[in-house]
Write a protein that holds these residues in place. Structure first.
Motif, mmCIF file in Angstrom:
data_model
loop_
_atom_site.group_PDB
_atom_site.id
_atom_site.type_symbol
_atom_site.label_atom_id
_atom_site.label_comp_id
_atom_site.label_asym_id
_atom_site.label_seq_id
_atom_site.Cartn_x
_atom_site.Cartn_y
_atom_site.Cartn_z
ATOM 1 N N LYS A 1 0.866 -1.184 0.000
ATOM 2 C CA LYS A 1 0.000 0.000 0.000
ATOM 3 C C LYS A 1 0.900 1.230 0.000
ATOM 4 N N VAL A 2 0.811 2.016 -1.060
ATOM 5 C CA VAL A 2 1.820 3.043 -1.318
ATOM 6 C C VAL A 2 1.173 4.411 -1.523
ATOM 7 N N GLY A 3 1.778 5.425 -0.909
ATOM 8 C CA GLY A 3 1.428 6.815 -1.170
ATOM 9 C C GLY A 3 2.628 7.535 -1.738
ATOM 10 N N LEU A 4 2.392 8.608 -2.479
ATOM 11 C CA LEU A 4 3.474 9.383 -3.092
ATOM 12 C C LEU A 4 3.170 10.868 -2.963
ATOM 13 N N ILE A 5 4.087 11.597 -2.321
ATOM 14 C CA ILE A 5 3.978 13.053 -2.201
ATOM 15 C C ILE A 5 4.948 13.696 -3.177
ATOM 16 N N ASP A 6 4.415 14.507 -4.069
ATOM 17 C CA ASP A 6 5.249 15.297 -4.973
ATOM 18 C C ASP A 6 5.722 16.516 -4.190
ATOM 19 N N ALA A 7 6.825 16.348 -3.449
ATOM 20 C CA ALA A 7 7.325 17.412 -2.578
ATOM 21 C C ALA A 7 8.245 18.380 -3.307
ATOM 22 N N ASP A 8 8.433 18.170 -4.603
ATOM 23 C CA ASP A 8 9.191 19.130 -5.407
ATOM 24 C C ASP A 8 8.241 20.272 -5.756
ATOM 25 N N ILE A 9 8.023 21.161 -4.781
ATOM 26 C CA ILE A 9 6.969 22.162 -4.857
ATOM 27 C C ILE A 9 7.140 23.103 -6.057
ATOM 28 N N TYR A 10 8.376 23.505 -6.347
ATOM 29 C CA TYR A 10 8.603 24.430 -7.460
ATOM 30 C C TYR A 10 8.536 23.715 -8.805
ATOM 31 N N GLY A 11 8.916 22.435 -8.840
ATOM 32 C CA GLY A 11 8.987 21.711 -10.108
ATOM 33 C C GLY A 11 8.109 20.484 -10.123
ATOM 34 N N SER B 1 -0.004 16.263 -4.839
ATOM 35 C CA SER B 1 1.001 17.119 -5.468
ATOM 36 C C SER B 1 0.540 18.563 -5.439
ATOM 37 N N MET B 2 1.502 19.478 -5.403
ATOM 38 C CA MET B 2 1.192 20.894 -5.522
ATOM 39 C C MET B 2 0.517 21.176 -6.859
ATOM 40 N N GLY B 3 0.797 20.327 -7.857
ATOM 41 C CA GLY B 3 0.199 20.511 -9.162
ATOM 42 C C GLY B 3 -1.313 20.466 -9.151
#
Length: 351
Positions: free
Chosen positions: A139-149, A181-183
């Motif tokens: 069971k996997v989560g993914l945070i896009d912590a590359d806020i600027y990119g 994601s910030m996106g």
């Protein structure tokens, strides 16, 4: 009229907005000057970061407190705390904040994907590692912590948006991975021009306000390099494991070593190194080392860790029906490499 001791006592009760310690504890009231005849108080205040929205809020509070207690006018100058003082308090604040923020995720294993510079394929590695772990039944989560990119939603072909219910954010699930994601929160791919403290609050929200549910692993696609956002994330996660991504080029490996050094300095364990774009395989089956050789093994040796795998330069196959332009199929040779790396990571974390 207020005297110096009274001013120090009043302001000493206020908090540094970043360290969450009182100004008395940080010795943040560094100078007090009083002109009794004009009922004027001047103060110099040292805090963790200056020229921020948080500084402005503290400034207004200082003026309010002093005027309520007899000052007719107030002058304030801000300066940054000395680095040694900042480090001693920042670690304490981060630890207590992290316990509060991460308490719902206390049983989750964090895996951070880092790189020394942009352009080495860190996000490609992040999304494929997340999918590979999910393919192995995790069971996997993914945070896009590359806020600027931020790039994870596009790479995974995410077309839905997170749902908000009763002040909780429900992440989008794609290919068995829960994604935030910030996106998702920026209109028309607008550039991010916020300051570091504001970005830190977004990351807090990704941990505190997202309904992740039951997870085995939560992966973080970190910003490249060793800037403020990357440092804040490292300090926020007291028990994260880390994978460092590099290319075979010696310069890329040299720069990536800084990201590994940050992990070690913040007491994170390095799981290993992944060398991306290791070679290009021509139609004849020959390997062409487009970006040189040796960067991955050299970096692993320098960080005293293992080389988890080498990923060739290539492009996944995809269709309009199942659009995920950066995800390799499970039966693709590169998809098989990611599965092997995922199996090694699971084995290492279960020891």
């Amino acid at each position: 009229m207020l005297n110096e001791q009274q001013v120090r006592e009043l302001l000493g009760e206020l908090q540094d907005p970043f360290l969450h310690k009182s100004l008395a504890e940080t010795k943040g009231v560094t100078n007090v000057s009083i002109k009794a005849e004009k009922e004027h108080v001047s103060v110099r205040i040292a805090i963790a970061k200056i020229n921020t929205p948080e500084q402005m809020a503290l400034q207004m509070k200082i003026v309010e407190v002093l005027k309520e207690n007899g000052a007719a006018s107030v002058g304030i100058r801000f300066e940054e705390l000395p680095q040694e003082v900042l480090q001693s308090f920042r670690g304490q604040a981060t630890e207590s904040e992290a316990q509060d923020i991460l308490s719902p995720l206390s049983s989750v294993q964090f895996i951070s994907i880092a790189s020394g510079k942009g352009g080495v394929g860190k996000s490609t590695v992040s999304v494929n590692m997340a999918v590979a772990l999910a393919r192995l039944g995790k069971k996997v989560g993914l945070i896009d912590a590359d806020i600027y990119g931020f790039s994870v939603p596009d790479m995974m072909g995410v077309t839905e948006m997170p749902v908000v219910k009763e002040d909780r954010i429900y992440p989008v699930e794609r290919l068995g991975v829960k994604v935030i994601s910030m996106g998702f929160f920026v209109e028309n791919n607008a550039p991010i021009v916020w300051r570091g403290p504001m970005l830190g609050k977004v990351l807090d929200q990704f941990f505190r306000d997202v309904e992740w549910g039951d997870l085995d692993y939560l992966l973080l696609d970190l910003p490249p390099g060793t800037g403020d956002v990357a440092l804040d994330i490292h300090q926020m996660l007291p028990s994260s494991k880390e994978i460092v991504v590099t290319t075979p080029h010696p310069t890329a490996a040299f720069v990536a070593a800084r990201a590994g050094a940050m992990a070690l300095q913040t007491n994170h364990d390095i799981l290993g190194v992944i060398e991306n774009m290791a070679w290009y395989e021509s139609k004849t089956g020959e390997k062409e080392f487009v970006f040189g050789q040796g960067g991955g093994p050299k970096l692993a040796e320098e960080l005293r860790t293992k080389l988890l795998g080498q990923i060739p330069l290539g492009q996944p196959d995809w269709t309009d029906e199942d659009f995920a332009p950066s995800i390799y199929a499970e039966n693709h040779p590169t998809g098989q490499i990611y599965l092997q790396i995922a199996e090694e990571i699971i084995s290492a974390l279960n020891k």
